[in-house]
Write an enzyme that holds these catalytic residues in place. Structure first.
Site, short mmCIF file in Angstrom:
data_model
loop_
_atom_site.label_atom_id
_atom_site.label_comp_id
_atom_site.label_asym_id
_atom_site.label_seq_id
_atom_site.Cartn_x
_atom_site.Cartn_y
_atom_site.Cartn_z
N GLU A 142 1.22 11.46 91.46
CA GLU A 142 -0.25 11.26 91.45
C GLU A 142 -0.73 10.90 90.36
O GLU A 142 -1.42 11.25 89.35
CB GLU A 142 -1.03 12.61 91.74
CG GLU A 142 -1.14 13.32 92.94
CD GLU A 142 -1.82 14.41 93.02
OE1 GLU A 142 -2.24 15.10 92.26
OE2 GLU A 142 -2.05 15.09 94.25
N GLU A 313 1.78 15.85 100.27
CA GLU A 313 1.19 17.53 100.10
C GLU A 313 0.17 17.77 100.88
O GLU A 313 -0.75 16.94 101.01
CB GLU A 313 1.02 17.39 98.40
CG GLU A 313 1.90 16.89 97.61
CD GLU A 313 1.41 17.15 96.05
OE1 GLU A 313 0.36 17.93 95.88
OE2 GLU A 313 1.96 16.59 95.39
N TRP A 321 -7.49 25.03 92.15
CA TRP A 321 -8.13 24.13 91.36
C TRP A 321 -9.65 23.77 91.70
O TRP A 321 -10.22 23.11 90.83
CB TRP A 321 -7.46 22.93 91.07
CG TRP A 321 -6.87 22.22 92.38
CD1 TRP A 321 -5.49 22.43 92.79
CD2 TRP A 321 -7.58 21.37 93.43
NE1 TRP A 321 -5.61 21.85 94.32
CE2 TRP A 321 -6.79 21.09 94.48
CE3 TRP A 321 -8.77 20.72 93.39
CZ2 TRP A 321 -7.00 20.34 95.64
CZ3 TRP A 321 -9.11 20.30 94.64
CH2 TRP A 321 -8.48 19.73 95.56
N GLU A 361 -0.36 27.40 88.28
CA GLU A 361 -0.88 27.47 89.95
C GLU A 361 -0.37 28.60 90.58
O GLU A 361 -0.01 28.62 91.80
CB GLU A 361 -0.16 26.05 90.74
CG GLU A 361 -0.81 25.00 90.04
CD GLU A 361 -0.48 23.47 90.65
OE1 GLU A 361 0.93 23.70 91.20
OE2 GLU A 361 -0.87 22.61 90.31
N GLN A 362 -0.39 29.81 89.86
CA GLN A 362 0.02 30.77 90.62
C GLN A 362 -1.03 31.57 91.73
O GLN A 362 -0.65 32.16 92.50
CB GLN A 362 0.21 32.22 89.55
CG GLN A 362 -0.88 32.33 88.64
CD GLN A 362 -0.74 33.35 87.44
OE1 GLN A 362 -0.74 34.68 87.75
NE2 GLN A 362 -0.17 32.91 86.46
N MET A 363 -2.15 30.93 91.75
CA MET A 363 -3.23 31.35 92.81
C MET A 363 -3.11 30.42 93.65
O MET A 363 -4.10 30.39 94.82
CB MET A 363 -4.51 31.49 92.03
CG MET A 363 -4.72 32.36 90.99
SD MET A 363 -4.22 33.90 91.12
CE MET A 363 -5.63 34.72 92.11
C1 GAL Z 1 -1.46 18.17 93.43
C2 GAL Z 1 -0.43 18.02 92.97
C3 GAL Z 1 0.59 19.06 92.80
C4 GAL Z 1 -0.05 20.36 92.66
C5 GAL Z 1 -1.00 20.41 93.65
C6 GAL Z 1 -2.00 21.66 94.02
O1 GAL Z 1 -2.48 17.40 93.03
O2 GAL Z 1 0.50 16.74 93.06
O3 GAL Z 1 1.56 18.90 91.78
O4 GAL Z 1 -0.49 20.55 91.49
O5 GAL Z 1 -2.32 19.59 93.64
O6 GAL Z 1 -2.88 21.76 94.78
#
Ligand code: GAL
Length: 656
Positions: A142, A313, A321, A361-363
């Site tokens: 990214e 992804e 986030w 990112e545990q959540m």
């Molecule tokens: C993306 C990123 C991943 C992870 C994901 C979480 O933007 O490429 O590594 O952080 O978000 O949603």
């Protein structure tokens, strides 16, 4: 059409790996992306590589019959590297270096970073380039995430000066292009030019625009370095990058030009929460995402990918986030997956296999919960895998290319230009491009999203969201295509150097639309200017007004007016120009009329139903809360679902 998953063997005890691989395979997953954040384990100390664990992880996946998408680990330079070369970290507009402790803490222009990247990429590519399980590559992760394209470091400024020299050759040419006589900003040499930051009031917009173009080119240069290394060590394996939804600070077309596969990361609920959508829409689509958001991005990346694009992804459950992080409604992970395939995807890869119990990112959900049970998204992925097999068995040309006669032009520079020179605070380009796209989708059209340089041949309708800088040959290409073309306001309003065109806007579009935009005004968000089209339709204009002088040109027809009499929509033959951003309903009504004239058949779908076509299949997606019964199709063979599409349901059928 196949499924994939993102996997982090370094996050888990090795005793889990074999079971993970076996369960992935059993679920129907075919490819596994690994290692994009694993630098500190691959090279724990300068020059000391530890390949053993990664060799074993790849072997475990390969032995289970899975294909590996191998990544270069450059999104996360390790601490020792930053300490060795402090100039690697990017510098913010405030002059402060950004710190270690998350990711993407690097400056595209730093020579030590370029060298360190070359070394690690070569090491990884040489080690795994010919490994039988490694089938694909991903460069970095990214680009642009966390606002990391533009850096104000001394290294960036030095390279910017070189970039300017190459572009303008002489300092006089630059002074003229930027209009530096204004406020005595003239330079005597390229070496006097700094980054456009820290000025008392706004820096020269042309200076800022060029800095953004330069920063974008730096991303492409960096990516090309990685791609060249991978190709040298791993011939024949497609190279991808995972772009992120609306991280538009660099020109994705330029980066994609060096790749085989453009992929993107799809987080429909995170995006809904973060982006411009009004609170009512955020509430309405809280757990489904906006029905056009993922599609828009699918069509953007389809338009720049040499091989079928992928979703690298896919959101599998709540993310961590956004400001608020709701859970998708049951069915949505399946719906999003099929929507990607319907728009031409070759692979949908879920992020991530298992939710991590630690760190940032545990959540964030995975296909499995941290205690290793299949989560809702995992069950839905299993169902998608079964359906992929059913579609394959039905032999319906399901992986054919998407074909459509409707195109929407998308342009990265336009976004930067309006950001630098908005004139109205909410003139946000991605939003306006999206709203035009959404209107076309609500009318049932499949849409190719194309760059302004693309051939227009074969299209019946081309929609151009506000496009300030229009290439000189664009009008001729439009005319030659015979397509109906609709321009949003502010099109043709600036030269390449960000000046007002000599004959006033629409500048190079004057051959299509011989008129003069003699004044413009921007409108506050709560202002809606009434627009009258005819006895059957009217609506409002928002954000902006171009005041148009149509002169005495007999071929130019005013098709709609503002209440004060100024033209709101003018046309000449098959060229149409909107002087404002119409409300959604009016945009849709006008697009429907123009499309019908272009020989297309619009159908009104509202905002809860979406239809897409690929190969012999028509797909129906229900974003709404009620069962939708597909009518008007008598003889249909359903390969997914049935004529009654439940809320969050999917159907795919072939007509006999
Ligand atoms: C993306 C990123 C991943 C992870 C994901 C979480 O933007 O490429 O590594 O952080 O978000 O949603």
């Amino acid at each position: 059409m196949r499924l994939g998953v993102c996997y982090y063997p370094e996050h888990w005890p090795e005793s889990l790996w074999e079971d993970d691989a076996r369960r992935m395979k059993a679920l129907g997953i075919e490819q596994v992306r690994i290692a994009e954040f694993a630098w500190s384990r691959i090279e724990p100390a300068p020059g000391e590589y530890d390949w053993a664990w990664l060799d074993r992880a790849i072997d475990v996946l390969g032995n289970a019959g899975l294909k590996v998408v191998m990544c270069t680990p450059t999104a996360t330079p390790p601490k020792w590297l930053i300490d060795l070369h402090p100039d690697i970290v990017p510098v913010g507009a405030d002059g402060k270096p950004r710190g270690f402790g998350s990711r993407r803490h690097y400056d595209f222009s730093s020579p030590s970073w370029f060298e360190a990247s070359r070394t690690i990429c070569t090491a990884v590519a040489a080690r795994y380039g010919n490994h039988p399980a490694v089938a694909f590559w991903q460069t970095d992760n990214e680009y642009g995430c966390h606002n990391t394209v533009v850096s104000y470091s001394p290294a960036a400024v030095a390279r910017f000066r070189e970039w300017l020299k190459a572009r303008y050759q002489t300092i006089d040419a630059l002074n003229r292009a930027w209009g530096n006589v204004f406020w005595s900003m003239e330079y005597r040499s390229f070496d006097e030019i700094d980054a456009p930051t820290g000025t008392v009031t706004e820096a020269n917009p042309s200076h800022r625009f060029d800095y953004r173009r330069f920063a974008s080119d730096e991303v492409a240069r960096y990516n090309r370095m990685q791609v060249d290394i991978i190709r040298a060590h791993s011939p024949g394996r497609p190279v991808a990058h995972n772009f992120m939804q609306l991280f538009n600070e660099f020109d994705h077309y330029k980066v994609a030009a060096d790749l085989d596969v453009a992929t993107w990361d799809s987080y429909p609920l995170g995006a809904l929460d973060q982006q411009w959508f009004e609170p009512e829409l955020k509430a309405k689509f809280l757990r489904t995402g906006h029905p056009d958001f993922a599609s828009f991005n699918h069509d953007v990346y389809r338009g720049m990918s040499k091989l079928p694009f992928w979703v690298m992804e896919q959101q599998p459950g709540p993310v961590n986030w956004a400001q608020w992080n709701p859970a998708p409604l049951p069915g949505m992970v399946r719906l999003w997956s099929w929507e990607a395939f319907a728009h031409g995807a070759g692979c949908v890869s879920y992020f991530r296999w298992r939710q991590a119990p630690f760190a940032q990112e545990q959540m964030h959900a995975g296909l499995n919960t941290p205690d290793n049970r299949l989560d809702v998204g995992g069950h839905e992925a299993t169902r998608v895998a079964e359906e992929i097999r059913a579609v394959a068995a039905a032999n319906v040309d399901a992986d054919a290319a998407v074909r459509t006669k409707v195109a929407l032009v998308y342009d990265y520079e336009a976004k930067w230009l309006f950001e630098i020179h908005p004139q109205g605070a909410d003139f946000y380009y991605p939003r306006f491009a999206f709203e035009y796209y959404s209107a076309l989708r609500a009318l049932g059209f499949d849409v190719d999203v194309i760059p302004v340089t693309a051939s227009l041949d074969g299209y019946a309708l081309v929609v151009v969201p506000p496009l300030p800088v229009v290439p000189d040959d664009f009008a001729a290409r439009v005319a030659a295509s015979g397509a109906h073309v609709v321009f949003g306001p502010r099109s043709g309003s600036k030269t390449l150097d960000l000046q007002i065109p000599a004959q006033l806007p629409p500048g190079p579009l004057a051959s299509l639309l011989p008129m003069r935009v003699w004044r413009v005004e921007s409108l506050r968000p709560n202002i809606a200017e009434p627009v009258h089209v005819d006895a059957t339709i009217e609506g409002h204009g928002r954000h902006w007004r171009d005041l148009i002088d149509v002169g005495s040109e007999p071929t130019l027809a005013v098709r709609a007016r503002f209440a004060d009499g100024h033209p709101a929509y003018v046309r000449r033959g098959s060229a149409h120009y909107f002087a404002t951003l119409f409300d959604d309903r009016l945009t849709e009504q006008l697009f429907a009329r123009i499309a019908a004239e272009a020989g297309l058949t619009p159908r009104v779908h509202g905002d809860s139903l979406r239809v897409s076509r690929r190969g012999a299949l028509t797909y129906v997606f229900n974003y709404g809360q009620r069962v939708h019964t597909i009518d008007g199709v008598d003889a249909a063979d359903f390969v997914i679902g049935s004529r009654d599409v439940e809320p969050q349901g999917v159907a795919a059928y072939r007509t006999r």
